[in-house]
Each structure stands twice: as structure tokens, then as C-alpha cells.
Motif scaffolding. Sequence first.
Motif, PDB file in Angstrom:
ATOM      1  N   ALA A  90      -6.129  14.963   2.295  1.00  0.00           N
ATOM      2  CA  ALA A  90      -5.169  13.786   2.473  1.00  0.00           C
ATOM      3  C   ALA A  90      -4.344  14.387   1.136  1.00  0.00           C
ATOM      4  CB  ALA A  90      -5.446  12.209   1.956  1.00  0.00           C
ATOM      5  N   GLU A  91      -5.899  14.587  -0.217  1.00  0.00           N
ATOM      6  CA  GLU A  91      -4.165  14.920  -1.544  1.00  0.00           C
ATOM      7  C   GLU A  91      -3.382  15.290  -1.925  1.00  0.00           C
ATOM      8  OE1 GLU A  91      -4.456  12.494  -4.419  1.00  0.00           O
ATOM      9  OE2 GLU A  91      -5.302  11.544  -3.011  1.00  0.00           O
ATOM     10  N   ARG A  94      -0.037  15.266  -2.616  1.00  0.00           N
ATOM     11  CA  ARG A  94       0.370  14.967  -3.583  1.00  0.00           C
ATOM     12  C   ARG A  94       0.132  16.153  -4.722  1.00  0.00           C
ATOM     13  NH1 ARG A  94      -4.179  10.480  -6.161  1.00  0.00           N
ATOM     14  NH2 ARG A  94      -3.039  10.049  -8.501  1.00  0.00           N
ATOM     15  N   THR A 133      -8.867  22.070   1.018  1.00  0.00           N
ATOM     16  CA  THR A 133      -9.460  21.639   1.579  1.00  0.00           C
ATOM     17  C   THR A 133     -11.241  21.906   2.542  1.00  0.00           C
ATOM     18  OG1 THR A 133      -8.723  22.297   3.896  1.00  0.00           O
ATOM     19  CG2 THR A 133      -7.273  20.686   2.018  1.00  0.00           C
ATOM     20  N   GLU A 141     -15.540  16.832   5.174  1.00  0.00           N
ATOM     21  CA  GLU A 141     -14.815  16.334   4.028  1.00  0.00           C
ATOM     22  C   GLU A 141     -15.576  15.192   3.292  1.00  0.00           C
ATOM     23  OE1 GLU A 141     -11.721  15.679   1.907  1.00  0.00           O
ATOM     24  OE2 GLU A 141     -10.580  16.928   3.625  1.00  0.00           O
TER      25      GLU A 141
END
Length: 143
Positions: A90-91, A94, A133, A141
Motif C-alpha cells: 500500500a506504500e 508513496r 513488497t 503482508e
Amino acid sequence: MTGPRLPGVLESVVYAEDLAAAEAFYHGVLGLEPFLRQEGRHVFFRCGPGVFLVFNPGATERDSIVVNGAPVPRHGARGPGHVAFRMPAAELERWRRHLVRVGVEIESEVKWAGGGRSLYLRDPAGNSVELATAATWGLEEEG
């Protein structure tokens, strides 16, 4: 295997002669917290449940240190190494925006067959740094 099992990696290391530049990169760009330095020899960072070490190869291949009466063997490497840091999926965006904002070139971005993603960059010493990831290695995760 019938022997004992290893539950994880405790420490990982890369080598850099310019420890100040390495610290500026790993702390200032990647956000790792330094907790131990020895001028001209090493800088150590906290990284999740383990630690990440940057050694000056000129110092560690020349001199061993003694801890509580036991020598720590000399070690070192020359040329670029590689380290991969775990990045939450999810990052990814970013991280990409952050690296662009701070002027760090993304050398390559890989979409792995199993669904994982990796961003590759270089530290000031030329080491290959990967932000990956968990799916890169078929892992789940965290969190």
C-alpha cells in the motif's frame, strides 16, 4: 533438515567508505534510525525487528575488535552489494513520490510474476537498494 531452525535475519550489512553520506541516505531518505556509530568504522540502524549495518571496509578488513575477551573476525567486501527492505504494498506510490521529491533516482521498477513489486535505487556508495513488497517472495503482508 533435522537441525535447529533460524527464525529470521538479525542483521544485514553493506559496505561504504563514506559513512556520513551513507548515514544521510539511510536516515534522511529511507528513515532508518541510527543507534550506534564509530567514527571511520561503522554506523548501525534499527530496521524493524533487526538491524542494518554499514561498515567501512577499509576499517573492518584491517582491524578486528575484541568484545568481552572474544575477537570479532575481520570482514569486508569491495564493490557494490545489495540489500532489500520490505515495503508494504500500500506504500508503493508513496515511496515513489518520496524518492522523486528528495531527488533519488529510481533505477528500475520490477513487477514480479507472483505479484510483488520492487523499486531499485543506489545508495551513495553504489550499493543496490531494493524496496520490495512481501509478494516478491510469496510472503504475506505484515500487520
